[in-house]
Write an enzyme that holds these catalytic residues in place. Sequence first.
Site, PDB file in Angstrom:
ATOM      1  CB  ALA A 180      -0.916   0.006   1.214  1.00 45.67           C
ATOM      2  N   GLY A 213      -0.080  -5.443   0.475  1.00 45.07           N
ATOM      3  CA  GLY A 213      -1.171  -5.483  -0.484  1.00 45.07           C
ATOM      4  C   GLY A 213      -0.790  -6.184  -1.770  1.00 45.07           C
ATOM      5  CD  GLU A 217      -3.466  -7.957   2.241  1.00 45.53           C
ATOM      6  OE1 GLU A 217      -4.271  -8.177   3.155  1.00 45.53           O
ATOM      7  OE2 GLU A 217      -3.019  -6.813   1.974  1.00 45.53           O
ATOM      8  CD  GLU A 257       0.236  -6.282   5.524  1.00 45.98           C
ATOM      9  OE1 GLU A 257      -0.295  -6.278   4.404  1.00 45.98           O
ATOM     10  OE2 GLU A 257       0.909  -7.252   5.947  1.00 45.98           O
TER      11      GLU A 257
END
Length: 255
Positions: free
Chosen positions: A61, A106, A109, A129
């Site tokens: 992110a 991300g 993911e 994270e």
Amino acid sequence: MTVNLEVADGVGTIRLDRPPMNALDIATQDRLRELAEEATRRDDVRAVVIWGGEKVFAAGADIKEMQVMDHAAMVVRSKALQDSFTAVARIPKPVVAAITGYALGGGCELALCADIRIAADNAKLGQPEILLGLIPGAGGTQRLARLVGPSKAKDLIFTGRQVKADEALTLGLVDRVVPAAEVYEQAHAWAARLAAGPALALRAAKESVDAGLETDIDTGLTIERNWFAGLFATEDRETGMRSFVEEGPGKVKFR
């Protein structure tokens, strides 16, 4: 645009294009959802490759963007974030992630939303994270655990460590490791092969597996049975069986 969709010969390539690291900011997330929904709708897209380019898949992110967001803002945004990734996961067609360089946070993911993952030998994956005082928020705690099992997922999420391609293969986080120069080529070849297959049967197979994993065995078998019987109403089933009887196995050509 930070994400583009290019279609050729039945294969749609969803290409992340936000140099230098393909950071997944809000605009990129929203665009990703739009293109996943477009790939779902389009009849000329029969399989999908997710690709970040030759150097990096997606490094995560946009941390600077998130840093200024408070709790109230993220309560609103987190649903849209998950929806963007879920739109990719729910493309009812075969989807392969072509992973080069970093696939972190991300980015990891996003790769988890594909049906299979082909990684470069220089790839590094992880869910870092926890090092920000956070947990994965775009499906990582759920899809990673379903893919590699809860204990391996917890190790990656608790430590935030990055794994190289060979360890990712051992963990089951990726399905194939190839030289970096061949990642997109091999991913596209996998997609192109399936793009020539029976579209409804492939959709039925994907939805049966994915929906079945979310429920008990009896309900899963019902899902499978309904799809199996339903495919007997399709032209592809007639074509496939006729070819098998008249020409032998493996020679069928679907429209």
